[in-house]
Structures are given as C-alpha cells and as structure tokens.
Design a protein around this motif. Structure first.
Motif, PDB file in Angstrom:
ATOM      1  N   LEU A 742      -9.430 -12.504 -13.082  1.00 39.64           N
ATOM      2  CA  LEU A 742     -10.116 -11.219 -12.958  1.00 39.64           C
ATOM      3  C   LEU A 742      -9.675 -10.595 -11.644  1.00 39.64           C
ATOM      4  CD1 LEU A 742     -13.726 -12.100 -14.168  1.00 39.64           C
ATOM      5  CD2 LEU A 742     -11.886 -11.001 -15.456  1.00 39.64           C
ATOM      6  N   ARG A 743      -9.268  -9.344 -11.710  1.00 43.54           N
ATOM      7  CA  ARG A 743      -8.721  -8.663 -10.530  1.00 43.54           C
ATOM      8  C   ARG A 743      -9.498  -7.373 -10.283  1.00 43.54           C
ATOM      9  NH1 ARG A 743      -4.313  -5.311 -10.921  1.00 43.54           N
ATOM     10  NH2 ARG A 743      -3.832  -6.323 -12.908  1.00 43.54           N
ATOM     11  N   LEU A 744      -9.812  -7.139  -9.024  1.00 43.36           N
ATOM     12  CA  LEU A 744     -10.529  -5.926  -8.622  1.00 43.36           C
ATOM     13  C   LEU A 744      -9.756  -5.266  -7.491  1.00 43.36           C
ATOM     14  CD1 LEU A 744     -13.207  -4.421  -9.303  1.00 43.36           C
ATOM     15  CD2 LEU A 744     -14.226  -5.593  -7.338  1.00 43.36           C
ATOM     16  N   GLY A 745      -9.496  -3.969  -7.628  1.00 45.74           N
ATOM     17  CA  GLY A 745      -8.697  -3.272  -6.612  1.00 45.74           C
ATOM     18  C   GLY A 745      -9.263  -1.912  -6.285  1.00 45.74           C
ATOM     19  N   LEU A 746      -8.958  -1.446  -5.095  1.00 48.34           N
ATOM     20  CA  LEU A 746      -9.358  -0.120  -4.638  1.00 48.34           C
ATOM     21  C   LEU A 746      -8.105   0.606  -4.165  1.00 48.34           C
ATOM     22  CD1 LEU A 746     -11.843   1.736  -4.088  1.00 48.34           C
ATOM     23  CD2 LEU A 746     -11.816   0.868  -1.739  1.00 48.34           C
ATOM     24  N   GLU A 747      -7.897   1.822  -4.652  1.00 46.12           N
ATOM     25  CA  GLU A 747      -6.721   2.616  -4.307  1.00 46.12           C
ATOM     26  C   GLU A 747      -7.182   3.938  -3.712  1.00 46.12           C
ATOM     27  OE1 GLU A 747      -4.981   3.074  -8.103  1.00 46.12           O
ATOM     28  OE2 GLU A 747      -4.581   0.935  -8.397  1.00 46.12           O
ATOM     29  N   TRP A 748      -6.530   4.345  -2.656  1.00 48.27           N
ATOM     30  CA  TRP A 748      -6.902   5.622  -2.066  1.00 48.27           C
ATOM     31  C   TRP A 748      -5.713   6.234  -1.330  1.00 48.27           C
ATOM     32  CZ3 TRP A 748      -7.958   0.971   0.104  1.00 48.27           C
ATOM     33  CH2 TRP A 748      -7.718   0.799   1.463  1.00 48.27           C
ATOM     34  N   GLU A 749      -5.813   7.532  -1.096  1.00 49.30           N
ATOM     35  CA  GLU A 749      -4.790   8.289  -0.382  1.00 49.30           C
ATOM     36  C   GLU A 749      -5.457   9.114   0.703  1.00 49.30           C
ATOM     37  OE1 GLU A 749      -3.663   6.905  -3.989  1.00 49.30           O
ATOM     38  OE2 GLU A 749      -4.867   8.733  -3.956  1.00 49.30           O
ATOM     39  N   ARG A 750      -4.738   9.282   1.770  1.00 44.11           N
ATOM     40  CA  ARG A 750      -5.171  10.173   2.848  1.00 44.11           C
ATOM     41  C   ARG A 750      -3.924  10.851   3.389  1.00 44.11           C
ATOM     42  NH1 ARG A 750      -9.619  11.092   5.876  1.00 44.11           N
ATOM     43  NH2 ARG A 750      -9.323  11.959   7.958  1.00 44.11           N
ATOM     44  N   GLY A 751      -3.835  12.164   3.150  1.00 45.23           N
ATOM     45  CA  GLY A 751      -2.624  12.867   3.525  1.00 45.23           C
ATOM     46  C   GLY A 751      -1.455  12.319   2.722  1.00 45.23           C
ATOM     47  N   ALA A 752      -0.375  11.980   3.427  1.00 46.85           N
ATOM     48  CA  ALA A 752       0.810  11.445   2.749  1.00 46.85           C
ATOM     49  C   ALA A 752       0.769   9.929   2.607  1.00 46.85           C
ATOM     50  CB  ALA A 752       2.061  11.854   3.523  1.00 46.85           C
ATOM     51  N   TRP A 753      -0.303   9.305   3.056  1.00 45.94           N
ATOM     52  CA  TRP A 753      -0.393   7.856   3.004  1.00 45.94           C
ATOM     53  C   TRP A 753      -1.070   7.416   1.714  1.00 45.94           C
ATOM     54  CZ3 TRP A 753       2.114   4.884   6.437  1.00 45.94           C
ATOM     55  CH2 TRP A 753       2.490   5.460   7.651  1.00 45.94           C
ATOM     56  N   SER A 754      -0.609   6.292   1.190  1.00 40.43           N
ATOM     57  CA  SER A 754      -1.178   5.695  -0.015  1.00 40.43           C
ATOM     58  C   SER A 754      -1.499   4.240   0.290  1.00 40.43           C
ATOM     59  CB  SER A 754      -0.196   5.798  -1.185  1.00 40.43           C
ATOM     60  OG  SER A 754      -0.704   5.155  -2.333  1.00 40.43           O
ATOM     61  N   ALA A 755      -2.671   3.787  -0.137  1.00 39.82           N
ATOM     62  CA  ALA A 755      -3.088   2.426   0.183  1.00 39.82           C
ATOM     63  C   ALA A 755      -3.711   1.772  -1.044  1.00 39.82           C
ATOM     64  CB  ALA A 755      -4.085   2.420   1.344  1.00 39.82           C
ATOM     65  N   THR A 756      -3.563   0.454  -1.117  1.00 37.98           N
ATOM     66  CA  THR A 756      -4.141  -0.346  -2.192  1.00 37.98           C
ATOM     67  C   THR A 756      -4.672  -1.646  -1.603  1.00 37.98           C
ATOM     68  OG1 THR A 756      -2.590   0.542  -3.823  1.00 37.98           O
ATOM     69  CG2 THR A 756      -3.736  -1.490  -4.397  1.00 37.98           C
ATOM     70  N   ALA A 757      -5.901  -1.977  -1.930  1.00 34.83           N
ATOM     71  CA  ALA A 757      -6.484  -3.264  -1.568  1.00 34.83           C
ATOM     72  C   ALA A 757      -6.958  -3.935  -2.849  1.00 34.83           C
ATOM     73  CB  ALA A 757      -7.644  -3.081  -0.593  1.00 34.83           C
ATOM     74  N   TRP A 758      -6.675  -5.231  -3.006  1.00 27.23           N
ATOM     75  CA  TRP A 758      -7.047  -5.928  -4.231  1.00 27.23           C
ATOM     76  C   TRP A 758      -7.369  -7.385  -3.950  1.00 27.23           C
ATOM     77  CZ3 TRP A 758      -4.164 -10.134  -5.751  1.00 27.23           C
ATOM     78  CH2 TRP A 758      -2.900 -10.277  -5.144  1.00 27.23           C
ATOM     79  N   THR A 759      -8.096  -7.952  -4.870  1.00 29.54           N
ATOM     80  CA  THR A 759      -8.402  -9.374  -4.816  1.00 29.54           C
ATOM     81  C   THR A 759      -8.527  -9.887  -6.242  1.00 29.54           C
ATOM     82  OG1 THR A 759      -9.917 -11.044  -3.935  1.00 29.54           O
ATOM     83  CG2 THR A 759     -10.893  -8.997  -4.707  1.00 29.54           C
ATOM     84  N   SER A 760      -8.211 -11.164  -6.459  1.00 30.66           N
ATOM     85  CA  SER A 760      -8.289 -11.732  -7.802  1.00 30.66           C
ATOM     86  C   SER A 760      -8.729 -13.188  -7.713  1.00 30.66           C
ATOM     87  CB  SER A 760      -6.940 -11.628  -8.519  1.00 30.66           C
ATOM     88  OG  SER A 760      -5.984 -12.493  -7.926  1.00 30.66           O
ATOM     89  N   ALA A 761      -9.333 -13.629  -8.779  1.00 33.75           N
ATOM     90  CA  ALA A 761      -9.740 -15.030  -8.911  1.00 33.75           C
ATOM     91  C   ALA A 761      -9.230 -15.531 -10.252  1.00 33.75           C
ATOM     92  CB  ALA A 761     -11.252 -15.162  -8.824  1.00 33.75           C
ATOM     93  N   ALA A 762      -8.530 -16.677 -10.254  1.00 27.69           N
ATOM     94  CA  ALA A 762      -7.900 -17.199 -11.464  1.00 27.69           C
ATOM     95  C   ALA A 762      -8.391 -18.614 -11.755  1.00 27.69           C
ATOM     96  CB  ALA A 762      -6.374 -17.190 -11.307  1.00 27.69           C
ATOM     97  N   TRP A 763      -8.314 -18.957 -13.051  1.00 30.57           N
ATOM     98  CA  TRP A 763      -8.758 -20.276 -13.518  1.00 30.57           C
ATOM     99  C   TRP A 763      -7.784 -20.781 -14.567  1.00 30.57           C
ATOM    100  CZ3 TRP A 763     -11.289 -21.140 -18.509  1.00 30.57           C
ATOM    101  CH2 TRP A 763     -11.712 -22.460 -18.696  1.00 30.57           C
ATOM    102  N   ARG A 764      -7.398 -22.057 -14.444  1.00 34.40           N
ATOM    103  CA  ARG A 764      -6.517 -22.704 -15.406  1.00 34.40           C
ATOM    104  C   ARG A 764      -7.355 -23.669 -16.247  1.00 34.40           C
ATOM    105  NH1 ARG A 764      -2.577 -23.907 -10.391  1.00 34.40           N
ATOM    106  NH2 ARG A 764      -1.007 -22.287 -10.694  1.00 34.40           N
ATOM    107  N   PRO A 765      -7.484 -23.419 -17.546  1.00 33.35           N
ATOM    108  CA  PRO A 765      -8.321 -24.307 -18.369  1.00 33.35           C
ATOM    109  C   PRO A 765      -7.799 -25.744 -18.393  1.00 33.35           C
ATOM    110  CG  PRO A 765      -7.843 -22.251 -19.515  1.00 33.35           C
ATOM    111  CD  PRO A 765      -6.978 -22.280 -18.319  1.00 33.35           C
ATOM    112  N   ARG A 766      -6.477 -25.899 -18.465  1.00 33.18           N
ATOM    113  CA  ARG A 766      -5.884 -27.252 -18.484  1.00 33.18           C
ATOM    114  C   ARG A 766      -5.116 -27.471 -17.184  1.00 33.18           C
ATOM    115  NH1 ARG A 766      -2.340 -28.150 -23.591  1.00 33.18           N
ATOM    116  NH2 ARG A 766      -1.497 -26.130 -22.956  1.00 33.18           N
TER     117      ARG A 766
END
Length: 927
Positions: A742-766
């Motif tokens: 499951l991944r959650l991210g936040l994207e935003w821009e200010r002027g000519a700048w572009s930014a992305t912050a994200w985090t994820s949590a993963a699980w392997r059944p086997r």
C-alpha cells in the motif's frame, strides 16, 4: 419663501448651523426648456443641468457646455449602448431604469456593462441610475457602487439608499426663489438637490449658479469669525473649503462689524452675476464693512481675516479617499473597454518553447516553434512555423494538422477582472507594489464558487490608468490530464492612436501532466518580440497564414483546436469571426476548417545499450501507442511493446467529480533475464539468478487544491526466480517473493518547482530462507520504503533547457529484492552499470542541460551525484559521481538519433577497476 423667512432660517442663532450649497443644485430639464437658458447672453459657469435625452438633446447639451455650464444626460435605459449618446463632453450620464424592472442578475450584468462602456469613453465621468425608490434601494445593495456612483431618487425621509461610496441626488419640486432653494440645500439629506426646471425658472437658475463658486459643497461652520449687522443679530459664518475665506449670507443693507478684522470684503447679490468690493475700515480688533447700498439677500466674502494665517497653519489637508478593490476592478474594466476601442486588431510575433520529461530519457524533450498570433474581436488564431520536437520537424499531414496531441486544461469560462453574469470572483486588495516600472495596486482574486474550472491568483493594476501590468494565476477545478496549471503573464505599454495600450509580451506556464503510468512537469514560455497594433494588412497576412502549410490553431470556447487545410472543392464563404457574438456553428474559412484535436500517437524506438555489467551489447526495440481520448471517454491509454517487455497503463480522469482520477498500470517481462548480485562493487556470478518479473498498480489520485494532490495505490509485484548457469549449488533460490504493498503519496507544486513525497508498506505472504547464511532475514517479510523528490525544469532561453532533480530515499527491512538501485533507463546514475549499486537509504542529485546548437542538433550534458548506504559495501554512506554527454540529431525521415555516453567515477568494472563507461544509442520516430 420671502427674504424675511430666509433670514429667519439662515440667520438663526444656532451653535451648529447647516450651511447652504448653491453648487449642490442640479436642474433637470427637457431640451426645449433647457434651450431657454441660452437666450440671455453671458457665461453659465456654476450652472449644473441634467438633460433628458430626446431628439435635440445633444445639440442643446453642447451649446450649454460651450457657455460654461456643466451638463449631464439622463438616458432611457434601453437606449444604451449608443455611441452617439455616450460620446460628448458630458459630466454625467444617468441611466433611467423603468419602473417595474425586475432586479435580477441580468439587470445587474447589464448595468455593469453599460456603466463600463460609459466610463471607457471618459474615465472621469459620473455614472448614475434614476428610477423608483424601491428599485434603487434593491440594486444599490447588490454591489454596484464601483460602477454606479450616483442614485437619483425621491425625497423620501426613509433611510438613504446606497453605500458610502454612492452619492444620493435628492429630487424635489420646482422652487419659487433662490432663497427657497438655498434653504432647501441647508437641510439637504442627500449629496445634491435635483430640481425640475420650468420655463419661468431661467432667471432663478442663473441666480443660483451665480453664487455657486462662493457657496460650494463642503462649507463648514466657522466660529472663529463673527459678522454682526447694526440692529440685528449675528449671521452664520462658514469656511470656504478651497480658499479658506469666510462666507456669510446677509439680509439687506447694513453696517457690518467683522471680528477679527479682515483685509477685504466682497458682496455678491443672489440675483446678480457680478461681485462688488465693499468699503472696509479696519479697527484695532475688528473691521467695519459698509453695505448700506445693498438690498435683498447677498453673500459676503471675507478675505484675509485676522487669525486666518494661524488657522491655516493648523489645517491638515486630508488625502483623497482610498479606492476600494471593487472600484479598482471597475476602473480596470473601463480601461480594458477603452483599449479595445483603440486596438481593434493586433498581430504578435515571437517564439514558443515547451519542455517536458519523457520516461527513459535523461534530458527533457523540447517543442519549439515560431509563433504568430492574430487577434481581432472574438477571433484568435496562432500560426506555428517550423514546429520541432527536440529539433526534429514534427510530422504534419497534407491537411496541415500535426501528429501531435493538444494536451491542455479545460478552458476557464469566466476569466478574472471581467464583467460576468453573477459574481464569479471575490477580490481583495493586498496593497501596492511596483511592476513593469509602474506603481500598481495588487488585487488578489479567488473563485466565488468551487464549481468548474476557474483561476486564483494576483493581478498588478497600474495606478495611473488602471491597465493590467502583470498577472499570476493558478487554475482551480481542473479535470483531465492536466492536474496543475500556473501561469504568469507580463504586459508592456505600446503607443497607439494618441493613447497607451498594455499588450501581452510574455506568458510563462508551469503545468503538471498526469498521464497513464507517468507524471511530468511541463514548462511553456511564449515570448513576443514584436507586437503590431491595428495593422492595415491584417486580413492579407491572416489569409496568407491560412493558405500556407503552417500549423494553425484557433481559440474556441473549448480551448484551442487545429485548423485543417481544405481542398478547393470544400471552399465556402469566408466567415472571419472578427466581430459580434460567436457563431452557433464552427466558422469555416476558405482553405481552413476546424479539425478538432489529434488524440493518438504511435512511435517506435530502437537502439543498443553498452553496459559493463552486461556480457554483450544489449539491443532493444519497441513500439508505443498513446491515446488521449479512449473511445471518446476522456480516458487515456498507453501501451509499450519492446521485445521481451510489455507495459500498459490506463488513466480515467474525473471519476464521480473533477477531483478524483483512477489509474491502472502493469508491466510484464515476456522472457527471463539475469538478476545479478554485487558485493563490494564486484559481481558474484555464483549468486546470480534468472528472473521474470511482473508488476501492477491500481491508484486513486485526489486533488486537494489547485497545486496539491494525494495519491493512494495498491501495488503488487511477482518475481519468478530460478537458478542460472553460474548459480552455486549451495545457493538456495528464494521462493517466489510475491509482494503486496500500500502506497500513499503527496504531490505539490510551488512556482516552477515540483515535489513528491511518498511512503509504502509491503508484505510477502510466502517468505522462507534463501541464499547463503546471513542473506535471509525473517523481518524482511514486511518492509517499508519512503522517498522525497524535488525537481525543476528551466527554459533559460528558447535554445537552452536546464533540469534539476534531488531525491532522498530510505527503507526498513530491505533486502536484495527490495532495495533501491540504479539502471540505464528510468533510475539512472550517469556512467554506472545497471544493478551495480543497491542501497537502503541515500540522496541523489541529477542535473541535465540541453542546448540546441541549431535546428536539428542538440547537445546535452549531465552531472549526477549520489551518497548511498549499500549494506554490501559496509557501514556508512559512499559517494558516487557520474558525468555524461549526449548528442541528438535529426536524421532524414523525421528520425531522432540520440547518442548518450556516461562515465561513473566510482563504479567498478568486471575486473574490479574503478571507472566505467555506459553508452546508449537510440533512434526515435513518431509515426
């Protein structure tokens, strides 16, 4: 009213007397009655007339103005707009609204547009409304003060209608004498007294006008001066607001005692046009004025009264009332109307440069063109010459339509600062700044309602003329592939027909395109080096553009559309669309017709990768397909087939509303290839495996604001692993490590700048033991990753583009199959072999500069740096520097050849030596 009664009113001993105001009288007259004012000779200075518009009104009004009178017109509401009525030296135009007219948005919109057209003709002109008291009260409460400055209503004792910024002209019946009129003005509840003029009132009107200069608006009681007549009480004395002289109204002839003493005294009888100097004898503390020869009411004017100097030393001259933001916007709208009347057509010539990032390419792609903008009335068309994509001429069919989609945000129906039906925007004054070497008001604007595409931002409006100097706006309520759009426009003054027009000379736009499986910032800059106003050859040049093989776009209610070239057999009548309302059907011109938007793109790519981590050169080839409007639904689809790899992505915008977008993405390897293991920078062949991965993702993108978005996704990855020819017998192959995340991210821009912050949590059944002792970690069954990326693309000039990107990455419980790494395509570090570095945390800086040496030839330079922690390299972080260069050249057949070389300074080759070279040769072609 008799003179005695006037004396009783004006000479009453009251501590705060109400001042009379001869200048506050306006005579309302029909043209035939007003003509009687012209019969006696002499000037008519001080006379204010509101002329009812009839057949002879204009001639009478001009004759009155020529004699010095101030003339306004009362115009039936339905008669405007009429240039013959508006044009003229009129001080005011009052719109007479018929009784019973419903007060709705249509009436308010009509009042705003007609008031703006009146002020456009003469900025200083007073605009008013006349009508029934209930109608005026209703419209005055609906925000019309910036457009209508006067309400002409009845003399009802009810509360004054309108706001503090709106004058109230109180109407009254005819008067019998000048004394009666002045008595009325002394108890006036409004700002002016409007009196009906009869044939018998010509002399009365001239008499009141004669004392208008000495009895102006703004007289204030003056207790410091005393005027007493022999045998009578003191007369009320007032201070003239402009000359600071003392003014009093005296009844009959007397000897007058004036305290303190005055330097000069003058008398102006109410029924006379002239003024007489009076004999004055100064005393020790007073002056005596001999006025025995005068009869009837007259105005005494005292100049240089003792104490005047001391009084004026303490006077503070108040500044002009600060304008409200609504008044500034209304004044700007009038300035726009004036400019449109002077600038009937214009042609702007310049360049368009657009840059954007494409997956797999280290340097931004660029789209350039020579642009010519044609504008007249409702017509706006853009001719694009020499259209090139990264130096390669764009494929343009025989119909003149390029094989290049138009990706644009939905058009804003109501731009800010314009007059709209209803309140589309809220405005706020944020102070004053300098822009374009002009002192400006800074006006912030925001949509009044969140429904539909709109704009939020600031406008710089010049204080001297109210022209728009600069505009910065961010679009709200976006739907479709453009999820963020910010523009900054600059205007420049150009002289035209004895005035100044502020024209657009530069427009810079920062957008974010959210496509199927890919997100990229787009930087667009349009610069006009030459702007021609009212060119006499406008039609000929526009016709030549339409007849040429250039690409033409037209601005429509739905945005820009291509114009296709039509065979001669289709040619029909020419409809320029230059004036009047937009046609109900698309206009058709000889040689051109609307072609809509291209929505599909096919492209092919082929090449070879020379990587020291690969045994032999790796050839690759692929076919890609991009559809911007799948089956007319607005959804976007991309598909890529590149030899043993396949990828597909789907994006569905505006799901259940404009703020939600659903995306799906899948990647699969159709063949198996090596997953190599590196320790200490050296490849461990006995730990290599054969892999065949596939990945998929389902994401929802939610817009939180004009430039902020939240992304939530479910990711799944399946990695099929088997032994390779070199895998050691003691190396345990991992069980198929399927991972759900499951991944959650936040994207935003200010002027000519572009930014992305994200985090994820993963699980392997086997998850079970694999590799050799020490490789398996039970806690790696669940792992977490996070990242932050900040990027910016800058168009330094039309031929130079710079891109910067900084990333921070970190993870927990990561292993060989979940760590971060570099490759030769999407996650490159110039000069470093694919999979040569795996890390669980680090910082990466990438930079690329592109210079178009000439059409069809571009040079790129790269400098990349990273500080990462690789568990296979020991503790602590290690620095890695990579540099590179690329050459992109246009080949025959619209093929773009790219030769990309990189050198990794700390990378290890197969023999363990430091320094590696990575070369990639690629050929692209858009079909």
């Amino acid at each position: 009213m008799s003179p005695a009664l006037l004396s009783a009113i004006l000479l009453a001993s009251t501590p705060v007397p109400s001042p009379p105001c001869a200048a506050c009288v306006t005579w309302r007259a029909a043209p035939e009655t007003a003509r009687r004012l012209l019969e006696p000779p002499g000037r008519l200075d001080g006379l204010d007339v509101l002329l009812e518009v009839e057949a002879e009104a204009a001639d009478v009004a001009r004759d009155l103005s020529a004699r010095g009178a101030t003339v306004g017109l009362e115009v039936p509401f339905d008669l405007l707009p009429d240039a013959g009525v508006v044009a003229g030296p009129w001080s005011a135009i009052v719109l007479a609204v018929p009784s019973g007219t419903p007060v709705d948005e249509h009436l308010l919109f009509t009042i705003r547009t007609r008031a703006t057209s009146i002020r456009a003709e003469a900025p200083g002109r007073t605009v008013g409304l006349s009508g029934a008291a209930d109608l005026l009260a209703a419209v005055s409460s609906r925000g019309l003060a910036p457009y209508v400055s006067v309400l002409v209503g009845g003399s009802s004792p009810s509360a004054r209608p309108g706001s503090a910024e709106t004058e109230w002209w109180e109407t009254g019946p005819p008067a019998s004498s000048a004394a009666e009129l002045l008595a009325r003005t002394a108890r006036l509840r409004g700002d002016r007294l409007v009196v009906a003029l009869r044939d018998a009132d010509v002399g009365l009107a001239r008499a009141v006008a004669g004392v208008a200069l000495v009895l102006p608006a703004g007289l204030t009681p003056l207790a410091a001066v005393e005027v007493c007549a022999e045998g009578d009480g003191a007369a009320p004395v007032f201070l003239h607001p402009r000359t600071l002289e003392a003014v009093a109204i005296v009844e009959g002839g007397h000897r007058l005692a004036v305290r303190p003493r005055a330097r000069a005294a003058f008398a102006r009888p109410l029924g006379s046009d002239g003024e007489t100097a009076l004999p004055l004898r100064p005393g020790s503390d007073r002056s005596e004025v001999d006025a025995r020869t005068l009869a009837g009411p007259w105005v005494l004017r005292l100049a240089g009264w003792a104490g005047e100097t001391a009084f004026t030393d303490g006077v503070e001259v108040a500044g002009a009332r600060a304008l409200t933001v609504a008044e500034i916007v209304a004044a700007h709208q009038a300035a726009v109307a004036r400019q449109e009347a002077r600038v009937r057509a214009w042609i702007a010539t310049g360049t368009t440069a657009l840059s954007f990032q494409v997956p797999g390419l280290p340097a931004p792609m660029s789209l350039t063109a020579e642009s010519v903008l044609f504008h007249r009335g409702t017509l706006t068309e853009i001719e694009q010459r020499d259209l090139r994509l990264s130096g390669v001429p764009v494929a343009v069919g025989e119909d003149g339509v390029p094989r290049l989609p138009l990706v644009q945000p939905e058009r804003v129906a109501s731009p800010p600062l314009s007059i709209t039906l209803g309140e589309a925007y809220r405005y706020r004054l944020e102070g004053e700044e300098t822009a374009g070497n002009r002192a400006c008001y800074v006006v912030a604007f925001a949509p009044a309602a969140p429904n539909g595409p709109s704009l939020r931002g600031r406008a710089w409006i010049a204080k001297d003329g109210f022209a728009l100097v600069r505009l910065v706006a961010t679009q709200t309520g976006l739907r479709g592939a453009i999820v963020s759009s910010r523009q900054e426009d600059e205007f420049r003054p150009i002289e035209v027909e004895g005035g100044t027009a502020w024209m657009l000379v530069r427009s810079e736009m920062e957008q974010v395109y959210e496509g199927p499986g890919h997100r990229t910032p787009i930087h667009r800059e349009v610069a006009f080096a030459r702007v021609e106003l009212n060119p006499p050859d406008f039609d000929a040049r526009l016709g030549a553009a339409r007849a040429s093989r250039s690409v033409l776009l037209r601005e429509t209610a739905d945005g820009f559309q291509y114009l296709r070239r039509r065979p001669a057999a289709e040619a029909g009548p020419s409809l320029s669309g230059a004036e009047g309302p937009a046609p109900t059907s698309p206009p058709v011109e000889a040689g051109r017709a609307p072609a809509g938007r291209a929505s599909r793109v096919f492209s092919v790519a082929a090449g070879a990768l020379f990587d020291p981590g690969i045994d032999r050169p790796l050839p690759f080839a692929g076919l890609s397909y991009l559809d911007f409007d799948v089956l007319g639904t607005g959804a976007q689809l991309s598909a890529l087939l590149a030899g043993p790899f396949a990828q597909a992505a789907l994006s569905v915008p505006s799901v259940g509303g404009p703020d939600l977008q659903i995306q799906a993405w899948a990647f699969a390897s159709l063949a198996r290839y090596n997953d190599r293991s590196f320790r200490g920078g050296l490849e461990r062949y006995d730990e290599n495996l054969r892999q065949q991965p596939w990945r998929a993702s389902l994401a929802a993108l939610r817009r939180l604001g004009p430039r902020t978005r939240l992304r939530a996704a479910y990711d799944v990855e399946d990695l099929r692993l088997d032994q390779s020819d070199t895998t050691g017998s003691d190396f345990v192959v991992p069980a198929r490590p399927v991972a759900h995340a499951l991944r959650l991210g936040l994207e935003w821009e200010r002027g000519a700048w572009s930014a992305t912050a994200w985090t994820s949590a993963a699980w392997r059944p086997r998850w079970r033991e694999w590799g050799r002792p020490g490789d398996y970690a039970p806690e790696a069954q669940t792992y977490q990753r996070a990242g932050l990326t900040l990027s910016r693309s800058l168009t330094i000039a039309a031929a130079t583009i710079l891109r910067l990107e900084a990333s921070g990455l970190a993870g927990r419980n990561l292993d060989r199959f979940s760590r971060f790494g570099f490759d030769a395509f999407d996650r490159r570090l110039s000069g470093y072999p694919s999979a040569g570095i795996r890390f669980d945390r680090g910082a990466v800086l990438r930079s690329a500069a592109s210079w178009s040496a000439r059409p069809g030839l571009r040079l790129d330079a790269f400098v990349d740096a990273a500080i990462v922690h690789d568990p296979m390299e020991g503790r602590g972080g290690r620095g890695h520097l990579g540099t590179g260069a690329a050459l992109e050249a246009a080949l025959p057949g619209r093929v773009l050849l790219s030769v990309d070389w990189g050198f990794g300074w700390q990378a290890r080759d197969r023999d363990g030596g430091r320094g590696t070279h990575v070369v990639r040769i690629t050929a692209y072609r858009v079909l």
